[in-house]
Design an enzyme around this catalytic site. Structure first.
Site, mmCIF file in Angstrom:
data_model
loop_
_atom_site.group_PDB
_atom_site.id
_atom_site.type_symbol
_atom_site.label_atom_id
_atom_site.label_comp_id
_atom_site.label_asym_id
_atom_site.label_seq_id
_atom_site.Cartn_x
_atom_site.Cartn_y
_atom_site.Cartn_z
ATOM 1 N N HIS A 398 0.945 -1.147 -0.443
ATOM 2 C CA HIS A 398 -0.157 -0.098 0.035
ATOM 3 C C HIS A 398 1.073 1.696 0.035
ATOM 4 C CE1 HIS A 398 -2.357 3.206 1.814
ATOM 5 N NE2 HIS A 398 -3.019 3.272 1.554
ATOM 6 N N ARG A 490 -12.179 14.018 -25.620
ATOM 7 C CA ARG A 490 -13.340 13.853 -25.218
ATOM 8 C C ARG A 490 -14.490 14.946 -24.506
ATOM 9 N NH1 ARG A 490 -11.584 8.627 -24.913
ATOM 10 N NH2 ARG A 490 -12.184 7.011 -26.746
ATOM 11 N N ARG A 537 -12.525 17.124 -29.536
ATOM 12 C CA ARG A 537 -13.645 16.474 -30.267
ATOM 13 C C ARG A 537 -14.876 17.445 -30.365
ATOM 14 N NH1 ARG A 537 -14.690 10.316 -29.961
ATOM 15 N NH2 ARG A 537 -16.096 11.160 -28.251
ATOM 16 N N GLU A 634 -14.458 6.840 -38.414
ATOM 17 C CA GLU A 634 -15.233 5.759 -37.568
ATOM 18 C C GLU A 634 -16.140 4.966 -37.854
ATOM 19 O OE1 GLU A 634 -15.478 7.818 -33.674
ATOM 20 O OE2 GLU A 634 -15.999 9.177 -34.234
HETATM 21 C C1 PEP Z 1 -13.587 5.919 -31.301
HETATM 22 O O1 PEP Z 1 -14.338 4.876 -31.893
HETATM 23 O O2 PEP Z 1 -12.279 5.235 -31.688
HETATM 24 C C2 PEP Z 1 -13.249 6.674 -30.744
HETATM 25 C C3 PEP Z 1 -11.959 6.737 -30.593
HETATM 26 O O3 PEP Z 1 -13.921 7.641 -30.209
HETATM 27 P P1 PEP Z 1 -15.240 7.014 -28.419
HETATM 28 O O4 PEP Z 1 -14.603 5.778 -28.032
HETATM 29 O O5 PEP Z 1 -15.340 7.716 -27.645
HETATM 30 O O6 PEP Z 1 -16.656 6.704 -29.363
HETATM 31 MG MG MG Z 2 -15.810 6.666 -31.729
#
Ligand code: PEP
Ligand code: MG
Length: 758
Positions: A398, A490, A537, A634
């Site tokens: 710990h 994000r 993003r 994506e």
């Molecule tokens: C992904 O889709 O790989 C990405 C980075 O976006 P998220 O995981 O936030 O959908």
């Molecule tokens: Mg994504």
């Protein structure tokens, strides 16, 4: 569901099963030997708190406390725990839990089989922070009544003073951290311990194993200084064996209760693990690391000849900031005590010996805390200390884990520091060499410089290695890894933390507040990385997550939110929100944060990109001229027609392989029933990735990756070969990914040179 078997859980189920439960499910599904069991889900706890009406009472008490007032904090914790212990659990919950336990008994063929019951908080074991030892574990629980009793104790343990303190310190809202409970068949260990699948201090590819006699509790709690072994993972060669004097062990008394006893005299200095056992462990460590795609911290046990894994979680301290102390300085003077260097750095201060939890108040800022072994209750005081010294423990106990995470120099396993060191005398400790010197020593500055350069020359790569960031408070730590920027910020998490639906800000006419909320949070990240690029993003808001926000009641109930109203398609339907985001980034550019770029998620057709650019220009922020404007790939459609996007013009492209994989393979990434079919390495996914990278290279456009595959070294190696120009990984994986990238780049150069010589 009230209960779920390990077989039905995987690592993405933290919200259902907590960190431990989700990991045990993942390991079970990956075929790693794990004692069987089930999880009482976080939803059960939440329902218990809400249906019985005690939730509000508890939040009320929490609202009023000052966490730095140790005594008041402890009193509040006691009050909350007794409320939880005394409130009856609804009958149907009891029935389901008992039924699951009885099925487990049937499965292992034993009546009232012994189980271990561990709490598994939904914020615990997250990569962002190690919460080692924060919640309770109860061993040798047997019979369905006892199971219920201890499940309830685990629920109450969420309100231990130390747990409350942690949440406040890490800005986790109390009401959002839930607790699941793991109920698992006990492994009656003859020997047990922990294994890091890389060296947790340096990231070196060795298995670092600590083991001792009896149950693993002795090692994890730091009650014993375990044997320490190192195995080279490349050839399974045992490269270091340090045998310790193992004084105590945990074992079972006749009734099956675990008790602490003295290790028999003939075993104290006996080596615990043979070479064969070390290799078996190392091999298992490699499988676990390969499965998770990152270095792991595991707990193991041998029950007779059978090896089990009891726990696995990502190593949280890799690539951390340099510790507060001067790591490479050297100290001269008389050595008072020696131990193991557990957290590097030099610290000075007055000795304060803590033999009892009541004595914590005497630690003031800058003191050196000296104790037998730290416990989670001591963390608030540990934070105030400049250095920590313990009598017991190894480099994974710990005190070691927490001090590394806090960046406080620490020496463990000294044997007798609490007796040898004198209260209120000045000392200097070297947390790398494991030494405590007399007096407050001037730190010598000469030699170390050269040493630092020789040993720690930074790895240079042409391919950029960036970080993914979700929470602003994680930005400093991510930046301290030396990452070349943020390849994915994000935004969803900023909004989820704000707690209010962006649509509600707009509906209430509070656009300015929405803009400020975004700008203030993004600024923290842009600051931490300035002048390195940060790709913001735009909101990728899935309806099922945003429904929980204040004002989220109107989110549509979608059949499959993953295929639904999210990403840029949603934002173009709600352009007011998107415009507020553009305005927030514009505002930050005007304040000088010109390192922020904009990245559009989840696009299926170039027309969406055109429209997004128009909206950005409408707020007076001209894409490509005023701000870098890029997109994520994506959806397979975008990868297939990437040329058309490139024609329209993008400053950068980033592969979102999490979504690209789910859409290519028709595997919902949130659905545990199909999780075993989810792999980025499917040839079709790899083809789309390769194609995108090559098309971008032809067009001279930067191509990056920010999906989880970018944190998996052996995939990253392939991407570098394809010609990717940047990789964005989780903070924990950056050191390893950077090494992989460097190796892959060197290989390419070497192969080219060899070809020329042929
Ligand atoms: C992904 O889709 O790989 C990405 C980075 O976006 P998220 O995981 O936030 O959908
Ligand atoms: Mg994504």
């Amino acid at each position: 569901m009230y209960v779920q078997k390990f077989e039905d859980l995987n690592k993405s189920d933290i919200a259902i099963a907590g960190g431990k439960g989700a990991n045990l499910g993942e390991l079970t599904q990956a075929g790693i030997p794990v004692p069987p069991g089930f999880v009482v889900t976080a939803e059960t706890y939440q329902k218990f708190m809400e249906d019985t009406g005690i939730n509000d009472k508890v939040l009320d008490i929490l609202d009023k406390i000052d966490i730095n007032d140790t005594k008041a904090l402890q009193a509040a914790a006691e009050e909350i725990k007794s409320i939880i212990i005394e409130t009856p659990i609804p009958d149907d919950m009891i029935m389901f839990i008992k039924e699951a336990y009885n099925q487990l008994c049937q499965r292992v063929g034993e009546d009232d089989t012994d189980v271990a019951i561990r709490s598994s908080a939904t914020a615990e074991d997250l990569p962002e922070a190690s919460f080692a030892g924060q919640q309770d574990t109860f061993l040798h629980v047997s019979g369905d009544e006892e199971v219920i009793e201890y499940v309830r104790k685990c629920w109450a343990s969420l309100f231990e003073a130390r747990a409350i303190f942690y949440r406040e310190e890490n800005d986790f809202e109390h009401s959002k951290v839930l607790i699941a409970v793991v109920v698992q068949k006990m492994a009656i260990a003859d020997k047990a311990g922990v294994m890091f699948t890389v060296n947790p201090s340096t990231g070196e590819e060795i298995a670092l194993i600590e083991g001792s006699w009896g149950l693993g509790e002795a090692v994890v709690s730091g009650d014993v200084t375990p044997d320490n072994y190192q195995v080279d993972k490349a050839n399974n060669e045992v490269i270091n064996v340090t045998i310790s004097d193992k004084k105590v062990m945990y074992t079972n008394d006749e009734s099956g209760t675990s008790i602490k006893v003295n290790v028999p005299e003939n075993l104290r200095m006996e080596r615990v693990l043979s070479d064969e056992e070390l290799i078996e462990l190392t091999e298992m460590g490699k499988r676990v690391q390969a499965h998770y795609g990152e270095p792991m911290d595991t707990e193991w046990a041998f029950e007779r000849d059978n090896l089990f894994l009891l726990q696995a979680r990502p190593i949280t301290t890799l690539g951390d900031a340099e510790p507060a102390g001067d790591d490479d300085a050297s100290v001269d003077g008389e050595v008072l005590v020696r131990g193991l260097g557990a957290s590097p750095g030099i610290a000075t201060g007055l000795v304060k010996i803590v033999l009892d939890i009541d004595e914590l108040d005497k630690i003031e800022d800058g003191d050196v805390m000296v104790t037998t072994m730290t416990t989670p209750d001591m963390v608030p005081a540990m934070r105030r200390a400049s250095g920590i010294v313990t009598d017991e423990g190894g480099v994974t106990c710990h005190a070691s884990i927490i001090s590394r995470e806090l960046g406080i120099p620490c020496v463990v396993g000294t044997g007798d520091a609490t007796k040898t060191l004198k209260e209120d005398t000045g000392v200097t400790l070297d947390g790398k060499k494991g030494l405590v010197f007399e007096g407050i020593t001037e730190v010598s500055e000469e030699a170390p410089q050269a040493q630092a350069v020789a040993a720690e020359a930074p790895i240079l790569t042409v391919t950029e290695v960036k970080a993914n960031v979700s929470m602003p408070e994680a930005a400093e730590r991510a930046a301290a890894t030396g990452a070349d920027g943020v390849g994915l910020l994000r935004t969803e998490h900023l909004m989820l933390t704000a707690g209010i639906h962006p649509g509600k800000f707009i509906a209430d006419g509070r656009e300015d507040e929405l803009i400020d909320t975004i700008a203030d949070n993004v600024q923290i990240v842009a600051d931490a990385f300035y002048p390195k690029p940060v790709w913001y993003r735009t909101l990728d808001a899935p309806t099922d997550e945003f429904i929980t926000l204040e004002g989220g009641e109107n989110e549509p109930r979608e059949h499959n939110p993953m295929l639904g109203w999210r990403g840029i398609r949603r934002e173009l339907d709600q352009p007011e929100i998107l415009k507020c985001e553009f305005k927030a980034i514009k505002k930050l550019h005007e304040k000088g944060y010109t390192n922020i770029g904009i990245m559009i998620p989840l696009s299926q057709s170039p027309a969406e990109l055109v429209k997004a650019k128009e909206l950005c220009a409408e707020v007076g922020f001209i894409p490509h001229k005023d701000v870098d404007f890029g997109m994520m790939v994506e959806i397979p459609a975008a990868a297939i027609i990437i040329d058309e996007y490139l024609k329209i013009g993008v400053d950068f492209v980033s592969l979102g392989t999490n979504d690209l994989t789910q859409y290519t393979l028709a595997v919902d990434r949130n659905n545990e029933f199909v999780a075993k079919h989810y792999t980025e390495e499917h040839p079709a996914v790899m083809k789309l990735i390769e194609r995108t990278i090559k098309k971008c290279a032809e067009a001279g456009v930067t191509c990056s990756i920010c999906g989880q595959a970018g944190s998996v070294p052996h995939i990253v190696e392939k991407l570098v070969k394809f010609g990717i120009t940047s990789v964005s990984s989780n903070a924990d994986a950056i050191a390893e990914v950077r090494k992989t990238v460097a190796r892959a780049e060197q290989k390419i150069i070497l192969e080219a040179a060899r070809k020329r010589l042929e």
